[in-house]
Write an enzyme that holds these catalytic residues in place. Structure first.
Site, PDB file in Angstrom:
ATOM      1  N   GLU A 123       0.822  -1.217   0.000  1.00 39.63           N
ATOM      2  CA  GLU A 123       0.000   0.000   0.000  1.00 39.63           C
ATOM      3  C   GLU A 123       0.859   1.272   0.000  1.00 39.63           C
ATOM      4  O   GLU A 123       0.561   2.243   0.700  1.00 39.63           O
ATOM      5  CB  GLU A 123      -0.969   0.002   1.191  1.00 39.63           C
ATOM      6  CG  GLU A 123      -2.111  -0.989   1.030  1.00 39.63           C
ATOM      7  CD  GLU A 123      -3.225  -0.766   2.029  1.00 39.63           C
ATOM      8  OE1 GLU A 123      -3.209   0.254   2.733  1.00 39.63           O
ATOM      9  OE2 GLU A 123      -4.122  -1.616   2.097  1.00 39.63           O
ATOM     10  N   GLY A 124       1.922   1.251  -0.777  1.00 36.45           N
ATOM     11  CA  GLY A 124       2.826   2.386  -0.832  1.00 36.45           C
ATOM     12  C   GLY A 124       4.019   2.132   0.065  1.00 36.45           C
ATOM     13  O   GLY A 124       3.920   2.279   1.283  1.00 36.45           O
TER      14      GLY A 124
END
Length: 771
Positions: free
Chosen positions: A440-441
């Site tokens: 997620e990043g």
């Protein structure tokens, strides 16, 4: 010439021309990412003068009666079904009965509205469910997390057509469909513009009818739930080379729903992410045809895929991994405190040694802070705010504090945490840390580019309007808007400069506080640092301009300051929401002292590395004339450590409803050195065993203290002499026995750890049976 016209010609127009030349070109994907989501408390912090009453008036995140009933019922039953050792090392998957339970109880439909058959839970309830499950099993937590986070369900609710919602959402809610989302390609991770997955608009005959659709070719990897998914949300670059749709040929990133049973879809073999057993793997598609209405939102949403994904991520990143991280931080603090109390060396609990207490205080402070930030972020989400910058802060700092907490817990547990087996409650968390850091990043990207890069543009009161004016193709109109915003920006900067200087040179005494009391000084101190941050951000942006995009270390440090301001705000908010408990103040003071030291350190690092030295010296004199923040003192550290070493209301609040109640009394007749009996519920749940030991050791401590004061070391001798009663002797023996069980680690027959040996043993058994 009036004054306004003069300052426009002499000041605004040169500044406009300079800024247009200095401003780097912004790609469409960058712009979509920056514009995604909403601003919230982060914008107040960027003003340099946050309104604390606004923060305190935010309704605390709470559960409805139905949500609490779900947690007390299905969630509790699910957790009782989970055996992480069996899941990870024996099955490499959740048991079939757990999959069935997840579907039947609609765990995959928590965010789907009730009218579509989902549970319709609030973001806070969603977060609570994920947090509680993750405390028992990372595998189960991730499995529940993914369908309710970034994926087809959320995208359909935000952007789907009515027909798509009516068909897909009920099927997702009741588990008939298992979703996954394909975003990451081997060739493109964070750089969506480099995506090579394609979708070409074409005509194709299907069942005797010619349909307009999309021919898809893709290769995706790291797709959670991919190996078991029945429907794939797919991000790809869409084009219309033959002009079938009558618009642009290069349409851009789009998102479609693809049934995994469609011809041409290839579901790859499973990945094994850091020895975690949740379903994950690659998939491919070769010339997969889907009708045009497979696009989420229909043809009208073609080319808007990246914007849609960023909008969904703006909320999802604030829930999923922060919930898992909060569970990990709390469990590490809770279990390590209990273990440090029952584990003795040289006749005293190891938690009494100052080296261990330093770790315990950090564990307690991080647990309090991460849980506070999770609740505050969920409070924003409950109000339908999608705080993009705050979600980035939460993703990075919650997972980093998870990493710190797990490492500190392992340090204190030492060999007890290193030896794997069913009784090791830290091993799965330790192995899961790199996953949380990466997905997620990735944290490096999030810290260096996203938090301040996006925050400076979105949360700053004037920078976004200025950039929009500079990007306006109508120069005259752009100049007119820029002139107005530019002068308001200068007035704001001037006021904040005076404010920052006054607050810095008086130690924050001139900053407002919402009320008196033991935390009033903290509000003033944060007000001081907020003013300093706003001035430092303005000065850095003015000097480096678009070049700040390449000065990632400076950007990261500015992001750290903004993040600490948010996290410390959450700490103060939690203390207020929980009723201003005086016993919890050591945790508040520890978190604030630690955060102040980080803020001053990052300000110092930015000033030391700004290329304009005269500007840097002037800023230092204005906002950091002295480095006063030194971090928590030893006395405060000891006080926080003690909170983990004994049962108390503060300990209960810190455990945040993740403590384990023992399922039964310890078995009668157990003596030190016995191996745990697997039919004993305490043996099946090592945390319940530790909890019982913690309670028993605390209960017999007054007896031990009295014996020690009498000069008696061995309670058996005291019992023989009649110094203690039979009941007291039984209590001491029970405590000693259960502590011995807590300290034991697992061992295995050699053949069970060797696949080759196990296969050979199986072959011999089969041959003997045949004979």
């Amino acid at each position: 010439m009036d004054f306004n016209a003069w300052r426009r010609r002499r000041i605004s127009e040169p500044a406009y021309r300079w800024a247009r030349n200095a401003l780097p070109a912004m790609s469409a994907t960058e712009r979509d990412a920056i514009e995604a989501g909403d601003t919230w408390w982060d914008a107040d912090l960027f003003t340099g003068n946050p309104d604390w009453r606004k923060l305190l008036d935010v309704p605390a995140a709470t559960l409805t009666r139905e949500e609490q009933a779900f947690i007390d019922g299905p969630v509790a039953r699910l957790c009782a079904m989970l055996d992480e050792w069996d899941i990870t090392w024996n099955r490499r998957d959740l048991p079939p009965e757990v999959w069935s339970f997840l579907k039947s109880q609609r765990f995959f439909g928590m965010i789907i509205p009730r009218r579509y058959g989902g549970l319709g839970f609030s973001p806070y309830a969603h977060s609570e469910v994920v947090r509680r499950i993750s405390a028992y099993s990372v595998t189960a937590g991730v499995t529940v997390m993914v369908p309710n986070s970034l994926g087809p369900g959320e995208l359909l609710m935000q952007f789907g057509t009515p027909a798509q919602r009516d068909y897909w959402l009920p099927r997702l809610a009741d588990g008939r469909e298992i979703p996954c989302f394909g975003l990451t390609s081997p060739e493109a991770g964070s750089d969506a513009a480099s995506m090579v997955d394609t979708g070409v608009v074409c005509r194709q005959v299907v069942d005797g009818r010619e349909l307009i659709g999309i021919r898809l070719n893709w290769h995706k990897r790291y797709i959670t739930l991919g190996p078991v998914a029945t429907v794939l949300g797919l991000a790809f670059k869409m084009s219309d080379p033959d002009g079938i749709l009558g618009g642009a040929k290069d349409i851009g990133i789009s998102v479609a729903l693809v049934p995994t049973e469609a011809p041409g879809v290839e579901i790859g073999r499973r990945h094994l992410p850091a020895m975690q057993a949740f379903q994950n793997g690659p998939n491919r598609g070769q010339d997969v045809f889907v009708p045009l209405d497979a696009l989420i939102g229909g043809a009208d949403r073609a080319g808007q895929g990246w914007q849609m994904l960023m909008s969904a991520l703006a909320a999802g990143r604030g829930i999923s991994l922060p919930s898992l991280s909060a569970a990990a931080a709390v469990m590490c603090a809770h279990t390590t405190g209990m273990y440090a109390r029952v584990r003795e060396q040289f006749g005293i609990p190891i938690g009494k040694f100052e080296g261990v207490q330093e770790q315990l205080a950090s564990l307690a402070g991080n647990a309090y802070l991460v849980e506070a930030a999770r609740r505050l972020t969920c409070a924003a989400l409950n109000q339908d705010v999608k705080p993009a910058v705050v979600s980035g802060i939460m993703k990075y700092h919650a997972t980093e504090r998870m990493r710190t907490s797990v490492n500190e817990a392992m340090d204190v547990h030492a060999g007890r945490g290193v030896i794997d087996g069913p009784s090791n409650y830290l091993g799965a968390l330790y192995r899961a840390v790199p996953i949380a850091i990466t997905v997620e990043g990735a944290n490096i990207l999030t810290r260096n580019l996203i938090i301040f890069g996006q925050g400076a543009i979105r949360a700053h009161p004037y920078l976004m309007p200025e950039m929009m004016a500079l990007a306006n193709p109508d120069e005259e109109r752009g100049m007119e808007v820029f002139h107005d915003v530019f002068w308001r920006h200068l007035r704001h900067a001037g006021k904040n400069t005076l404010r920052a200087i006054g607050r810095a040179w008086t130690g924050g005494m001139l900053a407002p506080a919402p009320s008196s009391g033991p935390t009033a000084g903290h509000y003033r101190r944060l007000g001081r640092y907020s003013s300093a941050f706003a001035l430092l951000a303005d000065a850095t942006l003015a000097q480096l301009g678009g070049g700040l995009k390449r000065r990632e270390m400076i950007s990261a440090r500015l992001g750290d300051i903004l993040s600490e301001l948010y996290l410390l705000s959450a700490v103060l908010k939690r203390w207020e929401d929980e009723g201003r408990k005086h016993d919890d103040l050591p945790l508040v003071h520890w978190c604030m002292a630690k955060g102040y030291a980080t803020i001053e350190n990052r300000i110092d690092q930015v000033l030391r590395n700004l290329p304009g030295r005269v500007l840097a010296w002037g800023l230092r004199a204005a906002i950091l004339p002295l480095r006063l923040a030194k971090g928590p003192g030893d006395a405060l550290t000891r006080e926080c450590a003690e909170l983990l070493l004994k049962p108390s209301p503060t300990h209960v609040r810190l455990a945040a409803d993740l403590h384990r109640e023992p399922a039964s009394e310890p078995l009668a007749g157990v003596v030190p050195g016995d191996q745990p009996v697997r039919d004993d519920p305490l043996a099946r749940d090592p945390l319940a065993l530790l909890t019982r030991a913690f309670a028993l050791v605390d209960a017999v401590q007054p007896i031990r203290d009295r014996l020690r004061q009498s000069g008696v070391r061995d309670w058996r001798e005291a019992h023989q002499r009649g110094a203690i009663t039979d009941t007291q002797a039984e209590q001491l023996q029970a405590a000693e026995a259960i502590v011995s069980r807590v300290l034991q680690v697992d061992d295995f027959a050699p053949e069970t750890l060797s696949p080759q040996a196990a296969q050979a043993a199986y072959a011999r058994a089969a041959a003997d049976q045949d004979a």
